[in-house]
Motif scaffolding. Structure first.
Motif, PDB file in Angstrom:
ATOM      1  N   ASN A 197      39.961  34.223  38.231  1.00  0.00           N
ATOM      2  CA  ASN A 197      40.031  33.568  36.927  1.00  0.00           C
ATOM      3  C   ASN A 197      38.742  33.678  36.138  1.00  0.00           C
ATOM      4  N   SER A 198      37.647  34.129  36.792  1.00  0.00           N
ATOM      5  CA  SER A 198      36.403  34.318  36.044  1.00  0.00           C
ATOM      6  C   SER A 198      36.285  35.710  35.448  1.00  0.00           C
TER       7      SER A 198
ATOM      8  N   THR B 290      32.090  33.173  32.843  1.00  0.00           N
ATOM      9  CA  THR B 290      32.797  34.452  32.944  1.00  0.00           C
ATOM     10  C   THR B 290      31.865  35.444  33.622  1.00  0.00           C
ATOM     11  N   CYS B 291      32.442  36.272  34.516  1.00  0.00           N
ATOM     12  CA  CYS B 291      31.645  37.219  35.297  1.00  0.00           C
ATOM     13  C   CYS B 291      31.956  38.649  34.862  1.00  0.00           C
TER      14      CYS B 291
ATOM     15  N   ASN C  53      38.592  34.711  29.086  1.00  0.00           N
ATOM     16  CA  ASN C  53      38.694  35.046  30.506  1.00  0.00           C
ATOM     17  C   ASN C  53      40.041  34.587  31.037  1.00  0.00           C
TER      18      ASN C  53
ATOM     19  N   HIS D  68      38.773  30.454  33.939  1.00  0.00           N
ATOM     20  CA  HIS D  68      37.666  29.687  34.502  1.00  0.00           C
ATOM     21  C   HIS D  68      37.028  28.839  33.400  1.00  0.00           C
TER      22      HIS D  68
ATOM     23  N   ALA E 260      26.892  36.488  35.190  1.00  0.00           N
ATOM     24  CA  ALA E 260      27.718  35.402  34.671  1.00  0.00           C
ATOM     25  C   ALA E 260      27.063  34.812  33.428  1.00  0.00           C
TER      26      ALA E 260
ATOM     27  N   ASP F 111      33.777  31.133  28.126  1.00  0.00           N
ATOM     28  CA  ASP F 111      34.711  32.260  28.209  1.00  0.00           C
ATOM     29  C   ASP F 111      34.472  33.282  27.114  1.00  0.00           C
TER      30      ASP F 111
END
Length: 364
Positions: free
Chosen positions: A273-274, A336-337, A329, A332, A236, A240
């Motif tokens: 959402n991530s 962001t992941c 993203n 989120h 992470a 975004d």
């Protein structure tokens, strides 16, 4: 003789009656002599004499004979009726019993299944032993055939197991997209940390013990080079927008980039959402300064969790590094992941020397 006795016996009564009658007569009546009285008495006796007994005895005898005949006839008729009734009863009973037995026999024939393989005759002791011996031989032959079949099945199973194992390893090597992945740490890929965004740190939950490495739950960016993809096992970065630069195991003519993110159905937060949305891909030359734009794409979380994008590398060029730049993203607000990034293409022959130089040279 009998008549005289009866006449003599009735004479005094007649005389007494005559005297009474005379006493009752008026005085003017004429006198009757004794001879006239005797004649009168004789006439009276004749008048009072009963009818002849011969006719009465004959009729009574006839009546008695007739009554006897009638009684005999009645007895005969009653006995005959009883015999007829008894015979009819017997016939009725025999008929009903016959019908019952016939119904029972039919029921036994149709309801009870016939006995198969029922011996029609008694076997002697020697025949019985012979039959047992033959059946024992048949069982031995059957056991031998079963053992043979078991060996054949075992050999087929072993061969199939080897085939399945080879297929599994082949699929693992192909990384489930049937293309070689040069962004695997196991084949020599690594992260250029100097050109990669910083990790996300949650200041609200960062206790002092999370500063120790064995209690720090944040994943480093090298996690995107591993095949272990499960919820939470991601890198992470804050916000975004960010980037990651992957050092390839050699110079590779890049053709495709694959991103992987768990579907929303398995996410602990109830959504994705991530996940990255819009991103761009660049190929870095050996000088680390020249970047070649290879395309801009969108990762759709509503589609498959593994999505492959074809790069615009024409004419094909080989790059030692590839940069993934995340532009947005799926909503989120904090981070962001990235779960998995795969680089596909063809490794060039001169890449071996570059790989060896990279392994002894720059930082990993």
């Amino acid at each position: 003789m009998g008549r005289k006795l009866s006449a003599e016996a009735g004479a005094p009564e007649l005389r007494r009656a005559d005297r009474l009658w005379r006493g009752n007569q008026p005085a003017e009546s004429p006198v009757v002599s004794e001879e006239q009285l005797d004649l009168l008495s004789t006439l009276d006796l004749r008048q009072e004499m009963p009818t002849p007994r011969v006719s009465k005895s004959f009729l009574s005898l006839l009546f008695q004979v007739l009554s006897v005949l009638l009684s005999l006839l009645g007895d005969v008729l009653v006995s005959v009726y009883r015999e007829v009734c008894s015979i009819r009863f017997l016939l009725t009973a025999v008929s009903l019993l016959s019908l019952f037995l016939a119904a029972l026999w039919l029921g036994l024939l149709y309801l009870v299944p016939p006995l198969e393989n029922e011996p029609k005759e008694m076997l002697t002791l020697s025949e019985y032993h012979e039959r047992v011996r033959s059946q024992g031989q048949q069982l031995q032959q059957l056991q031998a055939e079963l053992d043979k079949l078991h060996k054949e099945v075992s050999s087929v199973r072993a061969a199939n197991s080897e085939r399945v194992a080879k297929l599994v390893f082949q699929r693992l090597n192909e990384d489930f997209v049937r293309k070689p992945d040069y962004a695997l740490s196991s084949v020599g890929a690594s992260i250029d940390l100097e050109k990669t965004s910083h990790d996300y740190e949650d200041t609200n939950t960062a206790y002092f013990w999370n500063r120790f490495s064995f209690w720090n739950y944040a994943r480093p960016p090298t996690v995107i080079l591993e095949p272990d993809v499960f919820p939470g096992n991601c890198w992470a970065f804050e916000g975004d927008q960010g980037q990651v630069v992957i050092r390839l195991p050699g110079r590779v003519q890049l053709s495709d980039i694959t991103l992987q993110h768990p579907p929303p159905s398995v996410a602990h937060t109830g959504g994705a959402n991530s996940a990255p949305r819009d991103f761009a891909v660049f190929g870095l030359q050996v000088d680390d300064e020249t970047e070649v734009f290879l395309g801009k794409f969108t990762f759709d979380v509503e589609k498959s969790e593994i999505q492959t994008f074809h790069l615009q590398n024409d004419p094909p060029a080989a790059f030692p590094k590839v940069k993934i730049q995340i532009l947005s993203n799926w909503g989120h607000p904090r981070f962001t992941c990235l779960y998995r990034v795969r680089a596909h293409g063809v490794r060039t022959s001169e890449g071996a020397g570059d790989s060896a130089t990279g392994a002894t040279g720059g930082p990993h």
